[in-house]
Design an enzyme around this catalytic site. Structure first.
Site, PDB file in Angstrom:
ATOM      1  N   ASP A   1       0.836  -1.409   0.015  1.00 27.41           N
ATOM      2  CA  ASP A   1       0.023  -0.007   0.145  1.00 27.41           C
ATOM      3  C   ASP A   1       0.890   1.162  -0.100  1.00 27.41           C
ATOM      4  O   ASP A   1       0.748   2.306  -0.682  1.00 27.41           O
ATOM      5  CB  ASP A   1      -0.816  -0.157   1.211  1.00 27.41           C
ATOM      6  CG  ASP A   1      -1.628  -1.333   1.440  1.00 27.41           C
ATOM      7  OD1 ASP A   1      -2.263  -1.673   0.322  1.00 27.41           O
ATOM      8  OD2 ASP A   1      -1.302  -2.110   2.428  1.00 27.41           O
TER       9      ASP A   1
ATOM     10  N   HIS B   1      -4.718  -3.189   6.458  1.00 25.78           N
ATOM     11  CA  HIS B   1      -4.663  -3.525   4.935  1.00 25.78           C
ATOM     12  C   HIS B   1      -5.792  -3.974   4.735  1.00 25.78           C
ATOM     13  O   HIS B   1      -6.137  -5.094   4.224  1.00 25.78           O
ATOM     14  CB  HIS B   1      -3.460  -4.622   4.960  1.00 25.78           C
ATOM     15  CG  HIS B   1      -3.396  -4.989   3.466  1.00 25.78           C
ATOM     16  ND1 HIS B   1      -3.009  -4.410   2.303  1.00 25.78           N
ATOM     17  CD2 HIS B   1      -4.075  -6.265   3.046  1.00 25.78           C
ATOM     18  CE1 HIS B   1      -3.168  -5.034   1.441  1.00 25.78           C
ATOM     19  NE2 HIS B   1      -3.590  -6.237   1.576  1.00 25.78           N
TER      20      HIS B   1
END
Ligand code: NAX
Length: 325
Positions: free
Chosen positions: A157, A185
């Site tokens: 990410d 996440h």
């Protein structure tokens, strides 16, 4: 010294992209010899053997050996680094509780096996989803391993956020410092550019709030789905690359002029309940992650961080209720 690296889900698509990078020295450095221990379920062993044949065929000078296992006790014996990639994916009609339970059946026993047999300095990175909560489950089954050795991956990410900001500003990725992924996440993660700089200028001054809210945050958070849509398969090489980055920086240290993101057990910093494995701005030195302290969190960021942390708290409560932790 040879470092034992255990990779679970070794026959999967991330495993296929990851093992060659580890064996070539990109994860632990060009002077560190590695022994790979591939852990699969019995149905995955044959494919893992094929991958091992290809690893042999690369004749990597740093690769001391490859062993393949279908039971966690042997797979984690002596592990210095454990990359927990194999997980139970959500299938059609599966409720969230079913998903957590199925993964509890994997990460609980893996935590126990790590506790029983891993090396004293073991460092664990969980990639398999739901990564943060899977890491918590494994950690809770390994009472003899220091809690902070269990981490989950938000580096993909983080790297996605770097790439988006680079494209938007036209600056190279190397000119961007101090981006942060906060929280889980998952789609609630919060990519935060309020402390970031681009070629020395505050990133927030270079982009419009409308881009930040309508483009940057959703693009980073939903990038996994966009990759599946385009590629017909989920992110693999980029996920493997992020795992290499995470372990590299954990073991060898982050650069002095920036930080990165990793999901690590909270010490209560920034109002994140202690013990939750949540993504933070982090630096590493001496082989340990430290949360970057003292950042001012504006109202916009506060609400986003709180929302993602609330989701993590719910996941923790759900696995506690299922008796998985
Ligand atoms: P694949 O389905 O290609 O491979 C998974 C492998 O794990 C299979 O070979 C399977 O046999 C093995 N496996 C299943 N249970 C196991 C167990 N108990 N012990 C050992 N091996 C086991 O999935 P892949 O695309 O490689 O993705 C792996 C995981 O990474 C998934 O959970 C996925 O959701 C997750 N991801 C996490 C990301 C992150 O940023 N944290 C991004 C990429 C990826 O989506």
């Amino acid at each position: 010294m040879t470092v034992n690296v255990t990779v679970t889900g070794a026959a999967g698509q991330i495993g296929y992209a990851l093992l060659f990078r580890i064996a070539s020295g990109q994860m632990l450095g060009a002077d560190t010899k590695v022994r790979l221990k591939l852990l699969e379920i019995p149905q995955g062993v044959k494919a893992a053997e094929g991958t091992a044949m290809e690893l042999d065929d690369c004749a990597f000078p740093l690769l001391e050996g490859i062993d393949i296992y279908d039971n966690p006790a042997e797979g984690f014996e002596g592990a210095n680094v454990a990359l927990l990639v194999g997980a139970r994916p959500r299938t059609k009609g599966m409720e969230r509780g079913d998903l957590l339970e199925a993964n509890g059946g994997i990460f609980g026993p893996q935590g126990e096996a790590l506790n029983a047999g891993a090396a004293d300095d073991v460092r664990v990175l969980v990639v398999g989803n739901p990564a943060n909560t899977n890491a918590l489950i494994a950690q809770q089954h390994a009472p003899d391993i220091p809690a902070e050795r269990f981490t989950a991956m938000t580096r993909l990410d983080h790297n996605r956020a770097l790439a988006q900001l680079s494209t938007k500003t036209g600056a190279p990725v190397s000119a961007i410092k101090n981006l942060t992924i906060w929280g889980n996440h998952s789609a609630t993660q919060y990519p935060d550019l309020f402390h970031a700089s681009v070629a020395g200028k505050p990133a927030a001054d270079l982009v419009e709030q409308s881009w930040l809210e309508g483009d940057f945050i959703p693009t980073v958070a939903k990038r996994g789905a966009a990759i599946i849509e385009a590629r017909g398969a989920s992110s693999a090489a980029s996920a493997a690359n992020a795992a290499v980055d995470h372990v590299h920086d954990w073991v060898l240290g982050t650069s002095a002029d920036s930080w990165t993101s990793a999901a690590i057990p909270s010490d209560g910093s920034y109002g994140v309940p202690e013990g939750l494995i949540s993504s933070f701005p982090v630096r590493s030195s001496g082989g340990a992650w430290e949360i970057v302290q003292g950042l001012e969190i504006n109202e916009f960021s506060r609400a986003k961080i709180d929302a993602s942390v609330a989701e993590l708290t719910e996941e923790r409560d759900a696995v506690a209720k299922l008796g998985l932790i």
